[in-house]
Enzyme design. Structure first.
Site, PDB file in Angstrom:
ATOM      1  N   GLY A 177      11.691   1.339   2.076  1.00  0.00           N
ATOM      2  CA  GLY A 177      11.224   0.036   1.639  1.00  0.00           C
ATOM      3  C   GLY A 177       9.743   0.081   1.320  1.00  0.00           C
ATOM      4  O   GLY A 177       9.240   1.078   0.794  1.00  0.00           O
ATOM      5  N   VAL A 193       5.462  -0.781   2.389  1.00  0.00           N
ATOM      6  CA  VAL A 193       4.445  -0.893   3.441  1.00  0.00           C
ATOM      7  C   VAL A 193       3.361  -1.846   2.943  1.00  0.00           C
ATOM      8  O   VAL A 193       2.846  -1.679   1.829  1.00  0.00           O
ATOM      9  CB  VAL A 193       3.822   0.473   3.783  1.00  0.00           C
ATOM     10  CG1 VAL A 193       2.785   0.312   4.894  1.00  0.00           C
ATOM     11  CG2 VAL A 193       4.891   1.462   4.203  1.00  0.00           C
ATOM     12  N   ASP A 252       8.652  16.970   6.422  1.00  0.00           N
ATOM     13  CA  ASP A 252       8.135  16.390   5.179  1.00  0.00           C
ATOM     14  C   ASP A 252       6.615  16.424   5.173  1.00  0.00           C
ATOM     15  O   ASP A 252       5.949  15.418   4.909  1.00  0.00           O
ATOM     16  CB  ASP A 252       8.643  14.963   5.007  1.00  0.00           C
ATOM     17  CG  ASP A 252       8.539  14.476   3.556  1.00  0.00           C
ATOM     18  OD1 ASP A 252       8.394  15.337   2.657  1.00  0.00           O
ATOM     19  OD2 ASP A 252       8.612  13.259   3.328  1.00  0.00           O
ATOM     20  N   ILE A 297       0.825  -1.220   0.000  1.00  0.00           N
ATOM     21  CA  ILE A 297       0.000   0.000   0.000  1.00  0.00           C
ATOM     22  C   ILE A 297       0.853   1.261   0.000  1.00  0.00           C
ATOM     23  O   ILE A 297       0.327   2.368   0.015  1.00  0.00           O
ATOM     24  CB  ILE A 297      -0.954   0.020   1.209  1.00  0.00           C
ATOM     25  CG1 ILE A 297      -0.185  -0.128   2.523  1.00  0.00           C
ATOM     26  CG2 ILE A 297      -2.015  -1.060   1.075  1.00  0.00           C
ATOM     27  CD1 ILE A 297      -1.060  -0.022   3.760  1.00  0.00           C
ATOM     28  N   LYS A 311       5.494  -1.875   7.915  1.00  0.00           N
ATOM     29  CA  LYS A 311       6.582  -1.226   7.181  1.00  0.00           C
ATOM     30  C   LYS A 311       7.832  -2.095   7.285  1.00  0.00           C
ATOM     31  O   LYS A 311       8.335  -2.367   8.377  1.00  0.00           O
ATOM     32  CB  LYS A 311       6.848   0.164   7.758  1.00  0.00           C
ATOM     33  CG  LYS A 311       7.955   0.924   7.039  1.00  0.00           C
ATOM     34  CD  LYS A 311       8.251   2.261   7.706  1.00  0.00           C
ATOM     35  CE  LYS A 311       7.178   3.277   7.433  1.00  0.00           C
ATOM     36  NZ  LYS A 311       7.581   4.634   7.894  1.00  0.00           N
TER      37      LYS A 311
END
Length: 845
Positions: free
Chosen positions: A518, A520, A630, A512, A534
């Site tokens: 990496g 999730v 972010d 997703i 995750k």
């Protein structure tokens, strides 16, 4: 002896008379009970009986439960006997108080000071209380309520006004399923005068509420405006506590504190026992240049329970002017005029004469705030365009005997800007050993990075430590959320086989999300609970650094509007974190680029407010604060109820030290959202998050990508393009077409103003997240008022099948500013116009 000293002596004499009257016969009896204690104690000048002390003939206890005690107490020492013991019930139990006066009025107060007792964790306590046929609280948790009250005190007093039907009152405590009751003291004080009149006129209407003195009533707020805290023993024999008003003020400098300079005339029958002399001796007035320039109202904002009626009592005493028409002002409650041409001297009969005024206002099931505003009446011809207030009380009125509101029942009842006080509360309860473990874990994360996987396990364990019981609530659920993963208060250590089973051996169809760390995966654990899993890419050095940062940050954080970590897996070179699953994905996916239905303006405002709460907590919830670095629409996730939660803390940084203004660091972030000042100077501040959030606001209202290279040069960058339209006050020209005719022009205008200020060139001129949050909540209030006004207009004036919204949509004109007639069609309620104009001026300032 001076006249002022004589008046104070007379005031104290009134207190003595009241106390004596309460000792003359059973009808004046007070009940003062310390729970969990077997002896009496003097507290604040009154004798309190232990609930198991010998010789108690005036009350009985149905079951012994468990007597609990603590050796520590962080409040005023005179109250220690009340709060160092408690009674715990695991089953329905009651206190029966014998000797009350039939049809007599009483203040019932329940006292709480949560502390840890063996296997009983007070943050998991949940129970109902019923007294004399009134449901007082339901699924009540004292810790959550203390957090909600935004108080630095760990004590809580729930106060109710009841008219007792017989000579006996039963106070019944019933624990929720698999929970328990926790109570420290019970107080029942008679009220020997008519505190509430039988009829009060509704704000904005003529229909009065009747039989008010027979209602069950809960005291929500009691404030000494402009003055210090007034403790129980200082208040007219009724032992009421009055807190300071400053933390509820929207703009602190809109009202200056003042004090009387001459003797008070305390002889008025309208004031003698409604409030103590100390309340009427102090006040706030609008005595500063900005206020006198008519830019502000004095405004207070309160969190209340939705769906109840409220009595607002304002206390006045003119301290400066002696003649009528020298200070005339208006009173607004929930953005409606409650009183105009209000002249204290005319109503009270002179200077230094106390007076109180009651107002009745219903709060709908969709609203959880109550606003009180005082502002100058510029058309009254007064010599002073000013306002003054001495005291304020807010009372919740029962519905058919019901006063209960479930503590954690909805997002409406959550004020996450208050979570800093929650942390202080829970920190005061935590033991030294827990703090030591946390310190060791943080030291390992910072200093021993070569031992990444072992540190991950320790830090993840710390991350789930419940530092804020208030944030254990789920939106839309009427119960305290308990961790289904483990009975322990620490994060679950999952095995790799459990993770593989949860993700169908990392099935690519369950992916997703993908990032530098990496992938999730959507997974199911323990009984079908959905989670987001995750998995770090061991070949990605960036991913490992972000993973460490995420662990470090989540070790400090727990908040309703931050995605929560459930557990971890540290096995066979795998680094895996397990988070709560966010069923509705990212905010961006609901704005553009998908087949999902468009969000309404109301939904978008609620999401922006939720994200703002999360960021406000990041900036203020720890000693140095945390900068997200972010902020973007793909990092704002939505749960099954569309509650917004900030996610992805891999780039986050701890804020500057106390004696620094910024953090010097390499520039990181997402193109299109990046603060240009941060990019130029490589100096990171909280205002960098504010800039990114401003881009998100324009993204929400325009529903387009922040960078779209397929568009013409002037439209590629959303922030630059939207700012040009906003500077011309023509934002409605470029909004999402799905919003046309469906949002109030006032709310859209203020929303654009907020976004514009977030994108200011210099960080020092941008607002804080706390200021942004307040203005967004006001935008939401404007929209809700507009919707209600249009619904009423439709019912009364339009033919079947037509709505004022459809009329507004057909009448919209792209590329042009709305005319005055357009504005009137959008905001029907004329009484609100002046208040809204004032609010817009505040936001522009």
């Amino acid at each position: 002896m001076g006249k002022e000293s004589i008046m104070k002596i007379l005031g104290n004499f009134l207190v003595i008379i009241c106390v004596v009257r309460r000792t003359e016969g059973d009808e004046a009896m007070s009940f003062l009970i310390i729970c969990g204690r077997n002896s009496s104690a003097m507290v604040d000048g009154r004798w309190w009986n232990g609930d198991t002390a010998p010789g108690n003939n005036n009350f009985t206890l149905s079951s012994p439960g468990i007597a609990a005690s603590t050796a520590t107490f962080d409040g005023d020492s005179i109250y220690a006997p009340l709060y160092k013991t408690a009674r715990i019930f695991a089953e329905t139990s009651n206190y029966t108080l014998i000797g009350t006066q039939a049809n007599g009025s009483y203040f019932l107060r329940l006292h709480f000071y949560p502390f840890f007792v063996g296997n009983y964790l007070v943050n998991e306590s949940s129970f109902d209380v019923v007294a004399d046929g009134h449901s007082l609280v339901s699924q009540f948790n004292p810790v959550i309520e203390i957090s909600r009250r935004n108080s630095n005190s760990s004590m809580l007093v729930k106060e109710f006004f009841l008219t007792i039907n017989s000579n006996v009152i039963v106070v019944e405590f019933s624990p929720s399923k698999d929970s328990f009751v926790f109570v420290n003291a019970i107080e029942l004080v008679p009220v020997l005068h008519t505190l509430f009149v039988d009829s009060v006129t509704k704000v904005g209407g003529n229909a009065p509420i009747t039989s008010l003195n027979k209602c069950g009533i809960e005291t929500m707020y009691r404030l000494n405006v402009g003055g210090p805290v007034v403790k129980g023993g200082q208040d007219s024999g009724l032992w009421r506590s009055w807190e300071m008003d400053s933390k509820y003020m929207i703009t602190a400098n809109a009202g200056a504190a003042m004090q009387n300079r001459s003797a008070m005339d305390y002889s008025s029958a309208n004031a003698s026992l409604f409030a103590p002399l100390l309340v009427y001796e102090t006040a706030r007035s609008m005595s500063n240049a900005e206020v006198l320039d008519r830019r502000f109202n004095m405004s207070w904002k309160f969190e209340v329970d939705p769906g109840f009626n409220y009595l607002i009592r304002l206390h006045f005493c003119e301290l400066e002017y002696e003649k009528p028409n020298q200070r005339v002002f208006n009173i607004y409650i929930n953005n409606r005029t409650a009183a105009d041409n209000f002249d204290i001297v005319a109503r009270a009969g002179g200077k230094n004469k106390p007076h109180h005024q009651d107002f009745f206002d219903p709060v709908s099931a969709r609203v959880n705030t109550l606003w009180i505003q005082l502002g100058p009446d510029t058309e009254a011809g007064a010599a002073i365009t000013d306002a003054l207030l001495n005291g304020l009380e807010i009372f919740k009125l029962s519905h058919n005997g019901n006063l209960a509101s479930v503590s954690g029942k909805s997002s409406l009842n959550q004020k996450d800007s208050r979570s800093k006080s929650s942390i202080i509360l829970m920190a005061s309860m935590a033991s030294v050993s827990i703090l030591a473990v946390a310190s060791v874990a943080f030291y390992c994360v910072f200093k021993l990075r070569e031992r990444k996987r072992k540190d991950l396990k320790k830090s993840a364990s710390v991350a789930i430590l419940d530092v804020n019981a208030n944030e254990k609530r789920s939106a839309g659920k009427n119960q305290i959320r308990k961790c289904s993963i483990s009975a322990s208060r620490h994060g679950k250590a999952f095995t790799l086989s459990e993770i593989r089973a949860a993700t169908n051996d990392f099935d690519e169809s369950l992916v997703i999300g993908v990032g530098g760390f990496g992938k999730v995966y959507k997974g199911e654990i323990e009984g079908g609970t959905l989670t987001a899993i995750k998995r770090a890419n061991p070949q990605s050095e960036q991913g490992l650094r972000e993973f460490e940062t995420e662990i470090e940050m989540l070790s400090k954080l727990r908040h309703r509007h931050l995605v929560a970590m459930i557990g971890f897996c540290d096995e066979k070179n795998e680094m895996i974190l397990v988070y709560e699953y966010m069923a509705n994905g990212t905010l961006r996916s609901h704005l553009f680029g998908s087949t999902l239905p468009p969000l309404s303006w109301e939904n978008r405002l609620e999401i922006c407010i939720g994200a703002a709460r999360g960021l406000h907590y990041l900036h203020t919830g720890t000693e140095r604060g945390i900068i997200h670095r972010d902020v973007k629409s793909t990092n704002i996730l939505l749960d099954e109820n569309f509650v917004a939660k900030m996610s992805d803390f891999g780039l986050s940084k701890t804020g500057p030290a106390f004696d620094h203004t910024h953090v010097s660091t390499a520039v990181k972030g997402s193109f299109g959202y990046l603060d240009p000042e941060y990019f130029r100077r490589q100096q990171l501040t909280e205002k960098s998050d504010v800039y990114s959030f401003g881009v998100v606001l324009f993204e929400v209202v325009c529903a387009r990508a922040v960078i779209n290279p397929t568009l013409s040069k002037g439209q590629i960058n959303l922030a630059e393009w939207a700012l040009r339209w906003q500077s011309q006050r023509s934002l409605e020209t470029i909004i999402d077409p799905h919003l046309k005719g469906k949002c109030c022009s006032d709310s859209l205008q203020m929303f654009g103003n907020i976004a514009e200020k977030c994108l200011a060139d210099e960080g020092k001129t941008r607002p804080t997240m706390g200021e942004i949050l307040w203005h967004l909540e006001y935008v939401q209030q404007l929209q809700e008022d507009w919707v209600r006004a249009n619904e009423e207009f439709d019912r009364e004036n339009l033919p079947s099948g037509r709505t004022s919204r459809s009329l507004g949509e057909s009448g919209s004109r792209e590329g042009k500013e709305p005319s005055s007639s357009d504005e009137e069609s959008l905001c029907i309620d004329p009484e609100m116009k002046a208040v809204k104009e004032t609010a817009v001026k505040v936001s522009e300032k």
